[in-house]
Enzyme design. Structure first.
Site, mmCIF file in Angstrom:
data_model
loop_
_atom_site.group_PDB
_atom_site.id
_atom_site.type_symbol
_atom_site.label_atom_id
_atom_site.label_comp_id
_atom_site.label_asym_id
_atom_site.label_seq_id
_atom_site.Cartn_x
_atom_site.Cartn_y
_atom_site.Cartn_z
ATOM 1 N N ASP A 68 -4.859 -2.483 -3.283
ATOM 2 C CA ASP A 68 -6.089 -1.961 -3.360
ATOM 3 C C ASP A 68 -6.105 -0.986 -4.625
ATOM 4 O O ASP A 68 -7.231 -0.121 -4.900
ATOM 5 C CB ASP A 68 -6.667 -1.178 -2.236
ATOM 6 C CG ASP A 68 -5.792 -0.227 -1.695
ATOM 7 O OD1 ASP A 68 -4.772 0.336 -2.309
ATOM 8 O OD2 ASP A 68 -5.793 0.426 -0.264
ATOM 9 N N HIS B 285 -9.930 -0.399 2.833
ATOM 10 C CA HIS B 285 -10.810 0.145 3.875
ATOM 11 C C HIS B 285 -11.912 -0.491 4.152
ATOM 12 O O HIS B 285 -13.171 -0.096 4.265
ATOM 13 C CB HIS B 285 -11.205 1.809 3.841
ATOM 14 C CG HIS B 285 -10.123 2.586 3.387
ATOM 15 N ND1 HIS B 285 -9.065 2.919 4.433
ATOM 16 C CD2 HIS B 285 -9.473 3.289 2.541
ATOM 17 C CE1 HIS B 285 -8.162 3.723 4.130
ATOM 18 N NE2 HIS B 285 -8.516 4.105 2.865
ATOM 19 N N GLU C 129 2.528 3.611 -4.395
ATOM 20 C CA GLU C 129 1.683 2.702 -4.717
ATOM 21 C C GLU C 129 2.446 1.699 -5.327
ATOM 22 O O GLU C 129 2.898 0.572 -5.229
ATOM 23 C CB GLU C 129 0.160 2.830 -5.288
ATOM 24 C CG GLU C 129 -0.671 3.396 -4.647
ATOM 25 C CD GLU C 129 -1.547 2.445 -3.569
ATOM 26 O OE1 GLU C 129 -1.081 1.527 -3.247
ATOM 27 O OE2 GLU C 129 -2.425 2.828 -2.851
ATOM 28 N N ASP D 112 -1.813 -0.149 5.136
ATOM 29 C CA ASP D 112 -2.251 1.412 5.083
ATOM 30 C C ASP D 112 -1.755 2.068 6.496
ATOM 31 O O ASP D 112 -1.336 3.064 6.129
ATOM 32 C CB ASP D 112 -3.878 1.450 4.892
ATOM 33 C CG ASP D 112 -4.164 3.029 5.122
ATOM 34 O OD1 ASP D 112 -3.973 3.530 3.989
ATOM 35 O OD2 ASP D 112 -4.899 3.264 6.154
ATOM 36 N N ASP E 7 0.934 -1.119 0.042
ATOM 37 C CA ASP E 7 0.109 0.060 -0.004
ATOM 38 C C ASP E 7 0.872 1.224 -0.114
ATOM 39 O O ASP E 7 2.109 1.253 0.414
ATOM 40 C CB ASP E 7 -0.932 -0.101 1.133
ATOM 41 C CG ASP E 7 -2.003 0.810 0.816
ATOM 42 O OD1 ASP E 7 -2.344 1.569 -0.330
ATOM 43 O OD2 ASP E 7 -2.890 1.046 1.889
ATOM 44 N N GLY E 8 0.241 2.306 -0.567
ATOM 45 C CA GLY E 8 0.856 3.550 -0.808
ATOM 46 C C GLY E 8 0.042 4.545 -0.080
ATOM 47 O O GLY E 8 -1.270 4.481 -0.338
#
Length: 244
Positions: A73, A132, A50, A142, A11-12
């Protein structure tokens, strides 16, 4: 519980987009070890983070890994590396619209790492992970990325899965989630009745029904951020980019 393939969550995050950014990768290896990694750039974008998270995650694969399920994501990353990149390379890194491909240095680095991984006999399975939604691997990645983007101290775990407090395996064993359909931006733009505005002033996030309300909140305020929003999903992405 043992899992034959390695599991990798990436994740970024970026505060400001562009602005300070962070990336994260969490690797589970079949021998039951967890490796959390992360980093920070002072000036970057969410998409760059990302890609960086994915690149760094693949770099962390030990020689013993022969298959990895990579969860992100970012539909931008998945579509970019599995679909769009072939056309970009054929057109010498020119997009279908005739412009230079954005973030091409990042894409080239990721493309090389994917090539090297395949040369080592590693099978990469790209899997979409909704953000999320309470998926523990994604939520932890995250948190790491956002922490680094804010310059906070982030304690990274390395050790046995038996002492790890996040479940990386349950979601991985579920049927693969399809990629969301690409948005029709022209159609979305016509849905003004559903549009609203977000503002961030002095660390306080607000929603506004009209531009006039938003304008009154941000006008003349140093460092204020604002954005028109067309959906709840878009609002979540903006909040993530802003680090709130």
């Amino acid at each position: 519980m043992n899992f034959e393939a390695a599991i990798l969550y990436t994740d970024g995050a970026c505060s400001g987009n562009p602005g300070p950014g962070g990336w994260a990768s969490i690797l589970y290896t079949p021998d039951g070890q967890i490796y959390e990694r992360g980093g920070r750039l002072a000036q970057t974008t969410n998409n760059q983070m990302e890609i960086t998270a994915t690149l760094e995650g693949l770099k962390s694969l030990p020689p013993s890994v022969t298959e990895v399920w990579l969860f992100t994501d970012s539909t931008y990353v998945i579509r970019g590396i599995t679909q769009w990149i072939f056309g970009w390379k054929k057109r010498n890194w020119i997009s279908a619209t005739g412009t230079e491909v954005a973030n091409q240095d990042y894409w080239k680095a990721l493309d090389r790492e994917v090539y090297y991984a395949k040369k080592r006999g590693i099978k990469i399975e790209w899997r979409y992970c909704p953000g999320h939604k309470g998926i523990e691997g994604n939520e932890r990645a995250d948190a790491i990325a956002v922490g680094f983007s804010k310059g906070a101290y982030v304690e990274l775990y390395r050790g046995s899965v038996l002492q790890y407090s996040h479940d990386l395996i349950s979601f991985a064993t579920e049927p693969a989630k399809p990629l969301p359909e690409m948005r029709d931006h022209k159609a979305a733009a016509t849905k003004n009745a559903d549009a609203f505005y977000l503002s961030l002033v002095g660390g306080k996030l607000k929603e506004h029904k009209t531009w006039a309300e938003c304008d009154a909140e941000v006008r003349g305020r140093s460092g204020a951020k604002f954005k028109k929003v067309l959906s709840a999903t878009e609002a979540q992405a903006i909040k993530k980019n802003w680090g709130v």
